[in-house]
Write an enzyme that holds these catalytic residues in place. Structure first.
Site, short mmCIF file in Angstrom:
data_model
loop_
_atom_site.label_atom_id
_atom_site.label_comp_id
_atom_site.label_asym_id
_atom_site.label_seq_id
_atom_site.Cartn_x
_atom_site.Cartn_y
_atom_site.Cartn_z
N GLY A 114 64.50 36.84 30.30
CA GLY A 114 64.31 37.88 31.30
C GLY A 114 62.92 37.96 31.89
O GLY A 114 62.43 39.05 32.20
N ARG A 168 77.13 36.66 25.95
CA ARG A 168 77.65 38.04 25.80
C ARG A 168 78.38 38.41 27.08
O ARG A 168 78.37 37.65 28.04
CB ARG A 168 76.48 39.00 25.62
CG ARG A 168 75.47 38.81 26.75
CD ARG A 168 74.40 39.85 26.79
NE ARG A 168 73.21 39.36 27.46
CZ ARG A 168 73.05 39.24 28.77
NH1 ARG A 168 74.02 39.62 29.58
NH2 ARG A 168 71.94 38.77 29.29
N LYS A 194 57.65 28.10 31.14
CA LYS A 194 58.62 29.01 30.51
C LYS A 194 58.48 28.98 29.00
O LYS A 194 58.31 27.91 28.42
CB LYS A 194 60.05 28.59 30.86
CG LYS A 194 60.51 28.93 32.26
CD LYS A 194 61.98 28.56 32.40
CE LYS A 194 62.62 29.20 33.61
NZ LYS A 194 64.04 28.82 33.69
N VAL A 220 76.72 42.91 32.58
CA VAL A 220 76.88 44.12 33.39
C VAL A 220 77.89 43.86 34.52
O VAL A 220 78.81 44.64 34.74
CB VAL A 220 75.53 44.55 34.00
CG1 VAL A 220 75.72 45.70 34.99
CG2 VAL A 220 74.54 44.95 32.91
N LYS A 253 69.01 42.37 38.62
CA LYS A 253 70.05 42.30 39.65
C LYS A 253 70.38 43.70 40.16
O LYS A 253 70.46 44.63 39.38
CB LYS A 253 71.30 41.64 39.06
CG LYS A 253 71.03 40.23 38.56
CD LYS A 253 72.14 39.74 37.65
CE LYS A 253 71.77 38.37 37.06
NZ LYS A 253 72.69 38.00 35.95
#
Lengths: 156, 464, 464, 156
Positions: free
Chosen positions: B164, B292, B158, B295, B237
């Site tokens: 993302g 944050r 990573k 969605v 998602k």
């Protein structure tokens, strides 16, 4: 806008010897009006996007108005200098100096016509067209948004 | 409370923020790009300002333009929504220096948590379980091979600055590890200007479970339960739910406590999400923090009755949290389907263009968050999400039935959408019995009628 | 549970019933008049049958046509919705004789409760307080004058078979009593073929509070709390809410218990409403029973989480109630605005015709029940309700804020609607402080900018 | 927009020497108006999508089909006998007797053409137009809805 569609409609008119064609398509938000003169040439083609059609679009602010004034202005050899950014419009380099330009002045592509202040930075704005200043559309010190017309220029 | 704020986003989240403001009597200034001039939320805002052309870089990501608009419109705060500048520490810092409140955590917190290796260290320090892996960055191949040997293959490489899915590789043996490391480093360098990578054990059959947290500037932090977002395609998602159907009360309690611990230790305030991977044996591992609103915050709103956007505004303005942990009760079950204008049969190709007819479902238990309407033209410049359909029922089974009914009702003519796919997924026994993991959707897609397969390297931007 | 039912109604309630059926996997047969061929719910039904021309008498009220459709489509039950045949005892009886389940109480119950004088007697027998008045019908003027003297002026003259304001007169003295009695008798004779009238004390400053009940065929009856429908114009409800902001816990308990007593004593099963008038001193008086589902059932659904239409279907099919009284908990506050295509500035003149744009509000806490869409043409043949907007928030104050926000968002282009009026009403201190009574709206309308006033005798049909 | 439709309509007009054609199809959200001048050229064809275009109207069942077949049928001197009620269609008075009418039969306004059974009542249906039966549109024993076309009749 779908030019292919218009081209196809014209083709259908030609083949079918259709003199006038009117299509109202609320679904597509499109109104097309094509008329063919007696001589066989198209006397008055006009294509317009309908006013939002079913769309509850917001009252057009800057960009919308820009677009709509733009078209007729251009047709008459006019161009608009629009704001390339959001900021505050200043007609002169500093409060105690003369404005960059005035109605009646002739300008060129590179002429600085105003300053837009954004985040404390003074950005000199160039005309990017040449001709004669016909109208100044914004007051000194007024906030302007992206795409907002600032000057009307007669280009020929 | 704020008198006037600027909404630095577009689409449904801009509209969502304006809705919250209207209910709190806060004036709103909506900024928009030329491509969004017909957006529905502009009609609801008190003032609208065009900040640039369609390209995000010149409009929604253009910090000087947005700050300039904020100054001209004389707002007290900026809500960044999700995506765009929402997790941009520099933007948060610019806001602070311009004396405009950034509605989110501090710049420093965003920066710390945005660095994956740093966030992992913070999690370990807060005694939050992390996936076994390297202690910090891995700089050379020999170390990488040694660490991989210790934690056992498969491992995941990573990028520290990644997000993302970008700069991510899975390796099942040493050659693929060394190759993947080079690839991830190159990708990370290009995308983030930072080629630092680290290693983690790759948890194959995992569930994505995340905890919603909310904190104020006075140091109070509460959680609002979890969301299960295991129906994903390439880290995107598609269906989310709350509560997670697989957690035991004990697991839930432990995970929520861990999330609050991490938030408190990082000085977190405002809304945020701590993401975990839950493996087949019920172990949970910290993945990352999303600093944050997300969605899928809607499913949490429905089961808790808390309006998360309103609470963001309250705590950002300096108010103390109105809720204590004991006030938060999860009731019933909520499911969200993200409705994307994409063609699942054509490898989820985006479908911009005119929506000729848009008739959302209604009736009991249905919530719609969408900026679309009959006659709206989807601009090709931004992401393809055109709305969210959320249902809330006493039980998961009933919620699935209501979601099916609502998807059936949803009329969208013009673009192809993910609705038929989501309808199919809800029919699957694996989903209905909640036995699915994060690879379920990809398995389902490849097992279904022949579809053109996506690029092999397939990692798309995640904006969740 | 039923396999297949027929929906004998139109508009939003037909759609509402189909939604419930879909979630319960019940097939639906929608019948429609020629004027409703474009109705949205026809798209959701499994089968559609045109039963007649636009006129209700030849379609939605035509019993042979509906029974014929039910037989041809081979359904097990008929849901009558509200209005039309919903409280027609004869229709319920025809259904029974044709071995089709009528989704509602027994024919006998409908008949008993439909007769106002009989319903009043039943209420008294069940120890439910009634407005002081005559013991049964008043046949001659001398008796009327005597009774009025006893109970005290002003009194109300009511037709035994009346409904929704027809055959109703208020009298403040003996001459107006005698005149009003003759007028009410004539009106009742013409409208219902029955000139029987009775007297009641006229409660001037009342609140309309009604209790939702639900019973099964096994004799279980529960209540689902109350609704306050005091914002009315000529007996037409415009805004409803639950719970009532004026009831004390003690009053609530007493009224709910009274409603359940009456329902049990009348052998009531399925959904129904017991309407009360609450006077300024907190006394409550039985008015009538509505033996059907009501328009405003939605607010009860939101605060209790119970899907009333689904429960109607369950108990009609013979199931025992799934809920006991202790399972019913009222949470938060719900408000409904009935959106009518009427012009309040022109004495609420109906506005049939094309809806060029219909963009309903969305986001948190908002529910929409509507059969309309952009491009829908409102037929001139039926009532003017084009949808219901319902909100649900933790408190009444928040619910009002959300309702204002949602009304502001609602785009309906084409017909004039009641939206601006409802928006104004929500702004009124009298409403916000819940000090309004059933005459509030009429006072507000006459106090507002000059509007053409309605006919003095103004009593319109009530369909609530 | 369906260009094929417009092309086909123009072609149909050409072939049939039709001077004027008007179709209104609410279901499809379509209004077509085509007019051809005396010279044989199309003076004023116009095609418009009706506002109903955005309408998610239900798949046309009985009545819709009725309307759309009706228009061309009428134009050619045809009429339909439609069902005045919902019920079951019977072509003959009883199972063992001959049908009321057959293709080729001449009928008058008062001719009984079939029975519609509704709620066990046998309703004799009269033609209410006169001419020759051209087609029987429903099978014996089939359920019919209100307004559904039953017979096609050539009226001149």
């Amino acid at each position: 806008m779908d030019l292919k569609l218009i081209r196809n409609l014209v083709r259908i008119m030609e083949r079918g010897e259709v003199d006038e064609l009117e299509i109202e398509d609320d679904k597509a938000g499109l109104r097309v009006h094509l008329r063919r003169g007696p001589s066989g040439s198209y006397a008055q083609p006009s294509v317009m996007m309908m006013p939002g059609a079913t769309a509850p679009g917001p009252a057009p602010s800057g960009s919308g108005e820009g677009t709509s004034t733009e078209a007729p202005a251009r047709a008459a050899g006019m161009e608009e200098v629009t704001s390339p950014m959001i900021g505050t419009f200043y007609a002169s380099p500093s409060p105690d100096t003369d404005p960059f330009t005035a109605v009646g002045d002739r300008i060129g592509d590179e002429s600085v016509v105003c300053i837009i202040e954004a985040m404390k930075v003074m950005n000199e704005i160039k005309a990017e067209c040449s001709g004669e200043i016909v109208e100044i559309l914004v007051e000194n010190g007024e906030p302007v948004e992206y795409g907002q017309p600032l000057f009307l220029v007669k280009t020929r | 409370m704020f008198r006037r704020i600027l909404v630095a986003n577009r689409g449904e989240i801009a509209q969502r923020i304006i809705r919250a403001c209207r209910e709190l009597s806060i004036e709103t200034v909506a900024v928009y790009s030329q491509a969004d001039a017909d957006s529905l939320h502009l009609r609801m805002a008190d003032e609208t300002i065009c900040i640039g052309p369609a390209a995000s870089g010149a409009s929604y990501l253009n910090i000087p333009s947005i700050i300039s608009a904020a100054e001209i419109a004389d707002v007290e705060a900026i809500h960044p929504g999700y995506g765009f500048l929402a997790e941009n520490a520099h933007f948060a810092e610019v806001c602070r220096s311009c004396k405009i409140e950034f509605i989110g955590p501090d710049s420093k917190t965003i920066e710390d948590l945005g660095n994956k290796a740093r966030a992992r260290e913070m999690a370990m320090a807060a005694k939050v379980p992390v996936v076994p892996g390297s202690d910090g960055p891995v700089r050379d191949e020999a170390t990488a091979a040694k660490v991989a040997q210790e934690i056992g293959y498969p491992v995941m490489i990573k990028a520290s600055s990644g997000g993302g899915g970008r700069g991510m590789r899975v390796a099942s043996n040493e050659p693929s590890l060394l190759h993947g490391m080079r690839a991830a480093q190159a990708e990370a360098k290009a995308a983030f200007g930072d080629d630092t990578v680290y290693l983690e054990k790759f948890v194959e059959k995992g569930r994505h479970v995340e905890i919603q947290i909310l904190g104020d500037r006075q140091g109070n932090v509460i959680h609002l339960g979890e969301r299960d977002c295991s129906v994903q395609r390439r880290h995107q998602k598609l269906i989310e739910e709350s509560p997670s159907p697989i957690l035991s009360p004990k697991q839930r309690k432990e995970m929520c406590a861990a999330a609050v611990r991490l938030a408190k230790s990082s000085g977190y305030h405002n809304a945020g999400t701590v993401e975990f991977l839950v493996d087949g044996d019920g172990n949970f591992y910290f993945i990352e923090v999303n600093a944050r609103i997300q969605v899928e915050h809607t499913v949490t709103e429905l089961v808790t009755g808390v309006d998360l956007i309103q609470e963001q505004l309250r705590v950002a303005s300096g108010e103390t949290l109105r809720y204590r942990q004991k006030d938060i009760q999860v009731r019933g079950h909520a499911i969200e389907c993200r409705i994307n204008a994409e063609d699942p049969a054509m490898d989820f190709q985006p479908q911009p263009g005119l929506i000729t007819s848009f008739v959302p479902p209604g009736g009991p238990a249905v919530r719609i968050d969408s900026h679309c309407y009959s006659g709206y033209r989807i601009p090709p410049n931004y992401d393809s999400m055109i709305g969210k359909l959320i249902v809330h029922r006493p039980t998961r089974e009933e919620a699935i039935r209501t979601m099916m009914r609502a998807l059936d009702e949803f009329v969208i003519e013009g673009p192809k959408t993910t609705i038929p796919l989501q309808r199919e997924v809800l029919e699957q026994g694996e989903f209905q019995k909640a036995e699915h993991d994060t690879k379920f959707l990809e398995r389902f897609l490849s097992a279904a009628a022949p579809r053109p397969s996506g690029p092999a390297s397939g990692v798309a931007e995640n904006r969740t």
